[in-house]
Design a protein around this motif. Structure first.
Motif, PDB file in Angstrom:
ATOM      1  N   ASN A 144       0.797  -1.232   0.000  1.00 49.99           N
ATOM      2  CA  ASN A 144       0.000   0.000   0.000  1.00 49.99           C
ATOM      3  C   ASN A 144       0.826   1.278   0.000  1.00 49.99           C
ATOM      4  O   ASN A 144       0.258   2.369  -0.042  1.00 49.99           O
ATOM      5  N   LYS A 145       2.141   1.160   0.098  1.00 51.89           N
ATOM      6  CA  LYS A 145       2.971   2.360   0.104  1.00 51.89           C
ATOM      7  C   LYS A 145       3.645   2.550  -1.258  1.00 51.89           C
ATOM      8  O   LYS A 145       3.794   1.602  -2.031  1.00 51.89           O
ATOM      9  N   HIS A 146       4.069   3.768  -1.499  1.00 53.67           N
ATOM     10  CA  HIS A 146       4.668   4.095  -2.795  1.00 53.67           C
ATOM     11  C   HIS A 146       5.896   3.220  -3.060  1.00 53.67           C
ATOM     12  O   HIS A 146       6.746   3.046  -2.187  1.00 53.67           O
ATOM     13  N   PRO A 147       5.994   2.666  -4.268  1.00 53.88           N
ATOM     14  CA  PRO A 147       7.117   1.769  -4.567  1.00 53.88           C
ATOM     15  C   PRO A 147       8.488   2.414  -4.366  1.00 53.88           C
ATOM     16  O   PRO A 147       9.454   1.712  -4.015  1.00 53.88           O
TER      17      PRO A 147
END
Lengths: 264, 404
Positions: A144-147
């Motif tokens: 769910n977090k930015h790559p």
């Protein structure tokens, strides 16, 4: 499930109807090596180095790499029982068990269940337990977090060490995608931990090393220290200039720590 | 042909510099940027628009989205119950509670049964597979979303139609050992069910289940492909050819006194595509399980690839292709019908002809900076000058002019 009767020296391994691809290396006491978010590449430099100290058996989890995943294999419970069956196929009385990240969670579960069969347990940047309160995620959310943030937290020197997707082949990218799907299936909820595991870690009989990348931002060294405190007699050590993949980022230092522990 | 109105209650009132600085306008944008006073006004205006539609004979649709400026309708049953009790004439479609994100389909069935009773039998039930940022917003795994979708629909259908006391459900994804909902639906048979999907595989399931298939903003090619997949699946299952009442198309719609005025209003609707779809990469097509591994090279190296002829683009690829286009381009692609009553009617009928017919036009009639006054005018013109002509379009065999 039908257990494999004896571990073949090469080729894939059948655990009932699950066909596991297995990377093997080295000689000595067997070491079952359980990978993290990605399966172990056979050309990873740490494998040859570690092979001087143990006979490594590194399967890809069902659904990862080229291992099959029967449709009804879909939980960590299934993986743990798959590897307990695999352990049964190893003739040696004592086996070392090492797990990286997600595989560290599996290794901790297996060590609780397998009791004295596991001689040495090495948990490397392991997931699997909940330490903090409800508002403090212990394990960084890789889905769910930015790559870019995931990449930064996963590697000590992302520019030098993180995979460059543009440089990878189609089959390597397909493999990453398959691993990603399998990881999500097994670890989405509760996110990468078993709420019950913590209370059973005190029953682990194996001598245990908890080894951590000092810069790990997926699970911090503080989490690793807390993990170690829950396992009787466990040692906790960090490796500098490494994050969530110390075996890839600092293979020499990693193998030195592991081999020293195996000899101790 | 019937017409249906929807207002997704978008929230365009966040400063552009805030939106520009955010990596996503969904899931992660702090809700401090949502002024509850403005939100209250937007809801009040939306309800007024729905009541206007009730007077005009335009059916109404209640949607659901989560945690973003693209829609404040996080809870479908809340608005649904208001529409069920305050409208008096038209059909009401819930499209829908996002069932793959909800842990308990039986609760959803209770909500739907209640809405059907409140409306005295005017409820239609639509299902949307959901996805992308909404997995994160709802703690739902993207894995096996399709399997959860159909199992939830099966359980909801059983709960809404079973009248002989308790039954038990111990399925793959949902367990409910004691199901016996009160009230039961007002309608004596299961309310008509809809499914929003563009992918051919799901379209086949929708056809075999004899549900209404709605295509949202897919244009003529994607719509034709999906409708054909539906018809083929029915034929393969030995079912009779479907009629056009089993098909629907959703587009942005704006009607003005003149063509130019309608297009100007349509330009305001474009905010929905150009601003509210922007989402961070972790909520995109690389989400685990959304695409098969062999699609990885295109996803990991480049932007989503366009669909090849004969294929329908994935929802994510479709969303990417919709961003940063003008109203004129949207009209050319068949995702917007805008203009005067005459030109809008012609655009709709051209599309109808191009895809082999459909009986339900779903209109996204307000979005972004389109005002309440403009929406009311647009829908009034539509209801008085376009709808009567659409009502003359009869139900016929679907795909009547298609090669299959």
């Amino acid at each position: 499930m039908t257990n494999a009767t004896a571990l073949p020296a090469s080729g894939n391994l059948l655990i009932g109807d699950i066909e596991l691809e297995v990377v093997r290396r080295g000689v000595g006491q067997p070491m079952l090596l359980l990978h993290g978010f990605q399966n172990i590449e056979p050309d990873a430099p740490f494998l040859d180095m570690l092979g001087d100290h143990a006979s490594i058996i590194a399967p890809s989890h069902p659904g990862f790499g080229r291992s099959s995943r029967p449709k009804d294999v879909e939980t960590v419970y299934d993986l743990v029982h798959c590897y307990l069956a695999l352990l049964d196929s190893i003739p040696d009385e004592k086996v070392s068990l090492m797990g990286f990240s997600f595989g560290g969670w599996l290794a901790a579960e297996i060590a609780v269940k397998a009791g004295r069969r596991i001689d040495r347990l090495i948990l490397v940047d392991a997931l699997g337990i909940k330490i903090s309160g409800p508002e403090t995620p212990d394990i960084f959310d890789v889905f769910n977090k930015h790559p870019d943030e995931v990449r930064k937290r996963s590697w000590h020197d992302p520019a030098a060490q993180a995979p460059d997707y543009d440089a990878l082949s189609d089959s390597q990218l397909a493999n990453i995608s398959r691993n990603w799907e399998a990881l999500c299936r097994y670890g989405w909820h509760p996110y990468m931990y078993n709420p019950q595991l913590k209370r059973w870690l005190g029953h682990i009989k194996a001598r245990t090393l908890v080894l951590w990348g000092a810069s790990d931002g997926i699970v911090t060294p503080a989490y690793g220290e807390a993990y170690a405190r829950l396992i009787p007699g466990a040692r906790f050590e960090t490796i500098d200039a490494a994050a969530h993949h110390p075996y890839l980022e600092q293979p020499r230092a990693f193998v030195d720590r592991v081999s020293r522990f195996l000899k101790s | 042909m019937d017409a249906w109105f929807q207002n997704e209650v978008t929230y365009p009132h966040v400063a552009q510099e805030v939106l520009d600085a955010a990596d996503s306008v969904r899931a992660t944008l702090p809700n401090k940027y949502c002024d509850p006073e403005i939100a209250a006004n937007l809801f009040a205006e939306a309800i007024d628009e729905y009541l206007l539609c009730d007077d005009l004979g335009i059916n109404v649709i209640c949607t659901e989205h989560h945690a973003g400026i693209n829609s404040l309708l996080a809870s479908n049953p809340m608005l649904l119950s208001i529409l069920a009790s305050q409208t008096k004439n038209v059909r009401i479609l819930s499209l829908g509670t996002l069932i793959t994100l909800r842990p308990d389909p039986v609760r959803v069935a209770e909500e739907y049964a209640t809405a059907d009773v409140l409306s005295r039998g005017r409820l239609e039930i639509g299902f949307v597979k959901s996805g992308l940022s909404e997995y994160a917003s709802n703690q739902a795994s993207p894995i096996d979303n399709g399997d959860r979708y159909w199992e939830a629909i099966d359980l909801i259908s059983k709960a809404l139609s079973h009248q002989e006391g308790v039954f038990s459900w111990e399925g793959k994804h949902f367990t409910h050992r004691h199901v016996n909902i009160w009230p039961r639906p007002y309608q004596p048979t299961l309310p008509r069910m809809w499914s929003a999907t563009g992918d051919p595989s799901t379209a086949g399931d929708v056809g075999r289940r004899d549900m209404v298939q709605v295509l949202v903003l897919r244009g003529p090619e994607g719509t034709k492909t999906a409708f054909a997949a539906n018809r083929r699946a029915r034929a393969a299952a030995g079912m009779p050819k479907p009629t056009t009442d089993r098909f629907a198309y959703a587009a942005l719609v704006a009607v003005g006194d003149t063509h130019e005025e309608g297009v100007r209003m349509g330009e305001k609707l474009m905010w929905f595509l150009n601003t509210s779809l922007r989402s961070a990469p972790q909520f995109g097509p690389k989400l685990p399980g959304l695409a098969p591994p062999q699609a990885a090279p295109g996803l990991y190296r480049t932007k989503p690839a366009a669909a090849k002829p004969g294929e329908t683009a994935s929802a994510a690829a479709n969303a990417a292709a919709l961003m940063n286009i003008t109203a004129e381009q949207a009209m050319a692609r068949g995702i917007m019908f805008a203009g005067s009553p005459d030109t809008v009617h012609k655009q709709i009928m051209d599309f109808h002809e191009a895809v082999g017919g459909f009986d339900h036009l779903s209109m996204i009639g307000r979005s972004g900076f389109m005002t309440h006054a403009e929406t009311s005018k647009s829908m009034t013109l539509f209801g008085k000058e376009v709808l009567p002509r659409l009502k003359e379009v009869k139900t016929v065999t679907a795909g009547y002019n298609q090669p299959d």
